[in-house]
Design an enzyme around this catalytic site. Structure first.
Site, short mmCIF file in Angstrom:
data_model
loop_
_atom_site.label_atom_id
_atom_site.label_comp_id
_atom_site.label_asym_id
_atom_site.label_seq_id
_atom_site.Cartn_x
_atom_site.Cartn_y
_atom_site.Cartn_z
N SER A 72 0.86 -1.18 0.00
CA SER A 72 0.00 0.00 0.00
C SER A 72 0.90 1.22 0.00
O SER A 72 1.95 1.21 -0.64
CB SER A 72 -0.91 -0.06 1.22
OG SER A 72 -1.82 1.00 1.20
N HIS A 80 -2.75 -1.42 -3.12
CA HIS A 80 -3.78 -0.38 -3.01
C HIS A 80 -3.45 0.71 -4.03
O HIS A 80 -2.31 1.10 -4.19
CB HIS A 80 -3.79 0.22 -1.60
CG HIS A 80 -4.26 -0.78 -0.57
ND1 HIS A 80 -4.07 -0.60 0.76
CD2 HIS A 80 -4.91 -1.96 -0.71
CE1 HIS A 80 -4.59 -1.63 1.42
NE2 HIS A 80 -5.10 -2.48 0.54
N ASP A 130 -4.68 -3.98 6.26
CA ASP A 130 -5.06 -4.94 5.23
C ASP A 130 -3.87 -5.86 4.95
O ASP A 130 -2.73 -5.41 4.88
CB ASP A 130 -5.45 -4.17 3.94
CG ASP A 130 -6.19 -5.04 2.95
OD1 ASP A 130 -6.76 -6.07 3.37
OD2 ASP A 130 -6.20 -4.69 1.75
#
Ligand SMILES: C[S@@+](CC[C@H](N)C(=O)[O-])C[C@H]1O[C@@H](n2cnc3c(N)ncnc32)[C@H](O)[C@@H]1O
Lengths: 274, 197
Positions: B18, B45, B138
């Site tokens: 991310s 992401h 996540d």
């Protein structure tokens, strides 16, 4: 998150099939599994068996189940470049040979896609010459679609998409905000007919110049996609169009050779063979 | 570096990342050789409403070509796949992908947890999971799923990460085999490459 087994999912889909006639057997398994786990948590069922029992005993609950098992996430003008191509290339092409455009939104969810289409047609000045049918398997989401009421938060996203689509106006010309909700201008969809229809078990019911079935078949496995695509093919006039989601493909399906690519980036196909 | 637990039964590598992972991922991809045998599945992401550009930006920096898979596309050895914007990417039992627009998970779509978890379910102990820099949690659960299925787990060294929330969360939640710098992750790829020669 609890783990559930494929055999349990199979038992559940059998119950649904025999009791209600819907067939989820060939839905894509990992998202189906996540949906079932989500329902177990939401309604605090101890097991898939308990859920199956409730479903078989309670038709009202089954309606809710249908609503929860399906994925309804949608946007207005999702993939703005898709809507641009529709406006600039595809619809003008249909209008070369037709006065009227017959449109089917298969899997219309809460209706954002239908409003996008209606706004686009209105801005092209051809809304009155169009006949839109919008269908979904989920009764509750169809009610939302008919109501045309959306949250302000979603509308912000819709507005961004509309700007990227390069619409003629501001999107807010088409809705009013009241009590923290947005109310769409319903005159846009006064001629739209919203119907409950199951792509899996339902038959071919009409023919269209363009069918939009976007982000619906991703929830099906390849065999089921193939079956549904055959029906969609039958529902399109020769030289009519099929639009699928930007990350879906016809390549693997039996009807692939009956279409040519009208726009590869936006996944729009033109039917060339019956 | 010597890595314990490497063997030739691995079938795939999944990399999650991310905020702050772009540089690390491009450094890795710029070194992974053309004939690297395993599929590499990237779940990063990214801006939800920018469909184009990211895959191209990664491809430019990589030796291998990076592709965004179509729904139901089968997973081929040696290819590099990137989860498309605004879709969750699942790995299915028949070794193919499926996409979905379900609600966001951990505020993310694509969610790294979903790709890792379905990957662990499909590949069992034949999966390598690598989690890089990131600003939320996540991927932590997914790394646990991989470890619970007997797979091999690696996180980027939090001290090296621009934002270390993600690898730190994974270290807390799951048993992680190796905590590595990007340079050492590249070495890990070389070691795997050698094994398959
Ligand atoms: C993710 S939404 C897609 C909405 C819109 N087309 C879009 O692209 O934004 C998927 C919709 O497909 C519907 N659906 C799922 N299975 C169906 C079936 N068998 N027949 C008709 N609709 C179905 C769901 O109820 C849901 O509203």
């Amino acid at each position: 998150m609890q783990e559930i087994h494929i055999v349990d999912i199979r038992k559940l889909t059998e119950i649904i099939k025999s009791k209600y006639g819907y067939d989820f057997t060939n839905y894509a398994i990992s998202s189906l599994k996540r949906r079932i786990i989500r329902i177990l948590e939401l309604y605090k069922f101890k097991s898939v068996d308990a859920l199956g029992k409730r479903i078989s005993e309670d038709p009202v609950f089954f309606e809710e189940f249908i609503s929860e098992i399906t994925v309804n996430v949608t946007e207005m003008f999702r993939d703005p470049s898709f809507w641009r191509i529709l406006r600039d290339k595809i619809l003008p092409n249909i209008l070369l040979n037709n006065k009227r455009i017959r449109i089917w939104h298969a899997g219309c969810s809460s209706g954002e896609e239908v409003y996008s289409m209606a706004i686009l047609l209105k801005e092209m000045g051809i809304l009155e010459n169009s006949k839109i049918i919008a269908t979904d398997i989920d009764d509750q989401i169809l009610k939302r679609a008919k109501s045309g009421v959306y949250t302000v938060k979603n509308m912000e996203l819709n507005e961004k998409n509309y700007v990227r689509f390069r619409g003629e106006n501001e999107l807010n010309r088409y809705f009013k905000i009241k009590n923290g909700l947005t109310y769409m201008d319903k005159s846009l969809v006064k001629d739209v007919s919203y119907r409950k229809q199951d792509l899996v078990k339902g038959g071919v019911f009409n023919k269209f110049d363009i069918v939009l079935c976007r982000n619906v078949m991703i929830y099906f496995n390849q065999n089921l996609q193939n079956d549904v695509l055959k029906k969609l093919h039958e529902s399109i006039f020769k030289y009519g169009y099929l639009a699928i989601g930007s990350k879906e493909s016809l390549i693997w399906s039996e009807i692939a050779n009956k279409f040519i690519v009208a726009n590869n980036e936006e996944k729009i196909y033109k039917k060339i063979k019956e | 570096m010597i890595f314990q637990g490497l063997h030739t039964k691995f079938k795939a590598i999944v990399i999650g990342g991310s905020a702050g992972s772009f540089q690390g991922i491009t450094r890795i991809l710029s070194r992974v050789p053309e004939d690297f045998p395993l599929p590499i599945i990237l779940c990063l992401h990214r801006l939800k409403h920018v469909r184009n550009g990211f895959m191209e930006a990664l491809s430019i920096k990589s030796i291998k070509n990076v592709v965004e898979p179509y729904d139901k596309e089968s997973i081929k050895p040696g290819k590099v796949y990137l989860a498309p914007a605004n879709y969750h990417l699942s790995i299915e039992l028949g070794h193919y992908f499926s996409l979905s627009t379900e609600e966001m998970v951990n505020n993310s779509r694509p969610s790294i947890d979903i790709t890792l978890e379905t990957g662990a379910y499909t590949y069992k102990n034949k999966l390598i999971g690598i989690l890089l820099s990131g600003a939320n949690k996540d991927g932590a659960m997914g790394m646990k799923n991989i470890k619970d299925s007997g797979g091999f787990t690696v996180v980027q060294d939090p001290r090296e990460c621009m934002i270390n929330t993600m690898p730190s969360a994974a270290l807390e939640m799951a048993e992680i085999d190796y905590t590595l710098s990007i340079d050492n992750i590249i070495e890990l790829f070389f070691e795997i490459h050698k094994l398959y020669k």
